[in-house]
Design a protein around this motif. Structure first.
Motif, mmCIF file in Angstrom:
data_model
loop_
_atom_site.group_PDB
_atom_site.id
_atom_site.type_symbol
_atom_site.label_atom_id
_atom_site.label_comp_id
_atom_site.label_asym_id
_atom_site.label_seq_id
_atom_site.Cartn_x
_atom_site.Cartn_y
_atom_site.Cartn_z
ATOM 1 N N SER A 1 -48.153 68.794 -8.599
ATOM 2 C CA SER A 1 -49.105 67.720 -8.919
ATOM 3 C C SER A 1 -48.588 66.844 -10.051
ATOM 4 O O SER A 1 -48.680 65.615 -9.988
ATOM 5 C CB SER A 1 -50.452 68.313 -9.345
ATOM 6 N N ALA B 1 -45.984 63.137 4.440
ATOM 7 C CA ALA B 1 -46.126 64.597 4.460
ATOM 8 C C ALA B 1 -47.335 64.954 3.618
ATOM 9 O O ALA B 1 -47.755 64.163 2.767
ATOM 10 C CB ALA B 1 -44.886 65.251 3.888
ATOM 11 N N ASP B 2 -47.891 66.143 3.860
ATOM 12 C CA ASP B 2 -49.047 66.503 3.030
ATOM 13 C C ASP B 2 -48.630 67.410 1.868
ATOM 14 O O ASP B 2 -47.483 67.873 1.799
ATOM 15 C CB ASP B 2 -50.191 67.086 3.877
ATOM 16 N N PHE B 3 -49.558 67.632 0.970
ATOM 17 C CA PHE B 3 -49.304 68.404 -0.249
ATOM 18 C C PHE B 3 -48.815 69.806 0.091
ATOM 19 O O PHE B 3 -47.894 70.336 -0.541
ATOM 20 C CB PHE B 3 -50.601 68.453 -1.072
ATOM 21 N N LEU B 4 -49.429 70.406 1.121
ATOM 22 C CA LEU B 4 -49.078 71.772 1.520
ATOM 23 C C LEU B 4 -47.618 71.865 1.964
ATOM 24 O O LEU B 4 -46.907 72.813 1.620
ATOM 25 C CB LEU B 4 -50.010 72.210 2.659
ATOM 26 N N TYR B 5 -47.158 70.870 2.720
ATOM 27 C CA TYR B 5 -45.763 70.869 3.174
ATOM 28 C C TYR B 5 -44.811 70.820 1.974
ATOM 29 O O TYR B 5 -43.849 71.581 1.901
ATOM 30 C CB TYR B 5 -45.510 69.675 4.110
ATOM 31 N N HIS C 1 -44.666 74.135 0.137
ATOM 32 C CA HIS C 1 -43.842 75.135 0.819
ATOM 33 C C HIS C 1 -42.355 74.826 0.713
ATOM 34 O O HIS C 1 -41.553 75.720 0.474
ATOM 35 C CB HIS C 1 -44.228 75.226 2.306
ATOM 36 N N ARG D 1 -57.251 66.774 2.781
ATOM 37 C CA ARG D 1 -55.790 66.723 2.904
ATOM 38 C C ARG D 1 -55.248 65.620 2.008
ATOM 39 O O ARG D 1 -55.770 64.507 1.998
ATOM 40 C CB ARG D 1 -55.411 66.469 4.363
ATOM 41 N N THR D 2 -54.201 65.960 1.245
ATOM 42 C CA THR D 2 -53.570 64.973 0.375
ATOM 43 C C THR D 2 -52.256 64.539 1.010
ATOM 44 O O THR D 2 -51.354 65.351 1.179
ATOM 45 C CB THR D 2 -53.304 65.580 -1.021
ATOM 46 N N LEU D 3 -52.172 63.273 1.397
ATOM 47 C CA LEU D 3 -50.967 62.764 2.057
ATOM 48 C C LEU D 3 -50.094 62.017 1.055
ATOM 49 O O LEU D 3 -50.605 61.268 0.223
ATOM 50 C CB LEU D 3 -51.342 61.820 3.193
#
Lengths: 105, 215
Positions: A49, A32-36, A39, A73-75
């Motif tokens: 972080s 999953a990415d950082f944004l997910y 949220h 994108r940070t995965l």
């Protein structure tokens, strides 16, 4: 006969509520990415972080920086050690909450 | 020392629920179901005989297979454009090859069993009751969405069951009953997905660059 787990036996790194939520969410996915995670957890960017760094230091998550087009994108993914740690934590927690009856493993 | 139990099962289901958050999957299902309705409508318009059988026996499976493949690609494309820039990107765990074969086999047996059940029902109790049986089965499968706490799928299930009951009572002629059943059900899926998408777009916005990066 194995010794029943105690509360002190729970992995303290995972037991912290925010990190437990992060690890649980990651356990259900491949990546999953950082944004997910931002949220779904409702944490602030800084908090997320910090927790991810602690999990990465413990070898529980793998963080990869990549690009989607021109957007960084940070995965984040659980490592096999992270998966194992979560499974052990879950098993111990369930034993503590609902101790198995005699004869059950 | 005691501690409140963390909602692990709910957290584990969240990524699955996320797949439905934008309503795109429901819109895709609605599109496929509407295409099935169109094949039944085409069969109803055609005179009874080989052309009608051909439309149902060949066109319908082709439409379903093509629709599923096309819808999967379209949903992925739309998620890349709409969902992932707003609320994040997820890759789901893929089943192992052996489990994939097991799932494919189980799906085939289930589909064959349902087809056999429908054919038996049609010959014993009469075609008139097919919309009710189909409505019940599809509503039951749709209501399983409640497991992911998707209340709108429960409403959709009740609507589909209502369509099945209404068409059984009205008893339209020939394949028109199937055309109406799938047409109205497809519209229900589209409405449910459209409503979810509208809400999703209202509640989210595309993230700016510094939001998607770690601090």
């Amino acid at each position: 006969m194995t010794t029943p787990p105690r509360w002190q036996d729970l992995d303290r790194l995972i037991h912290e509520p925010a990190r437990l939520m992060i690890v649980t969410l990651l356990y259900a996915v491949e990546e999953a990415d950082f944004l997910y995670l931002l949220h779904e957890t409702g944490l602030t960017k800084g908090n997320l972080s910090t927790h991810l760094s602690k999990l990465e230091e413990a070898g529980y998550v793998r963080i990869t920086k990549t690009f989607r087009g021109k957007i960084p994108r940070t995965l984040v993914a659980l490592t096999p050690e992270g998966r194992q740690a979560f499974e052990t934590y879950r098993q111990r927690l369930s034993h503590l909450i609902r101790p198995p009856r005699q004869g059950e493993s | 020392m005691t501690s409140p139990q963390p909602p692990l099962n709910d957290w584990l289901r969240r990524p699955q629920r996320y797949w439905y958050a934008d309503g795109l999957a429901e819109i895709a299902v609605g599109g496929i179901v509407l295409l099935v309705a169109l094949t039944n409508l085409a069969a109803w318009w055609l005179p009874s005989g080989p052309w009608q059988n051909l439309a149902l026996a060949i066109l319908q499976p082709l439409v379903i297979i093509g629709g599923v493949l096309g819808a999967r690609a379209l949903v992925r494309h739309l998620k890349e454009r709409i969902t992932y820039p707003r609320t994040g990107w997820v890759t789901y765990r893929q089943p192992s090859p052996s489990r994939r074969w097991l799932l494919a086999g189980a799906s085939f047996i289930l589909a064959a069993g349902l087809a056999f059940l429908m054919a038996t029902l049609s010959q014993t109790v009469g075609q008139r009751w097919l919309p009710l049986a189909s409505g019940f089965l599809i509503a039951f499968a749709t209501a399983a969405g409640w497991r992911l706490r998707l209340g709108r799928l429960l409403v959709l299930a009740l609507y589909i069951l209502g369509v099945g009951i209404a068409l059984t009572l009205l008893a339209p002629p020939g394949t028109l009953d199937a055309a109406l059943f799938f047409g109205l059900s497809g519209l229900g899926w589209l409405a449910s997905g459209g409503w979810a998408l509208w809400h999703y777009l209202r509640q989210t916005r595309p993230s700016n660059e510094d939001e998607v990066e770690t601090a």
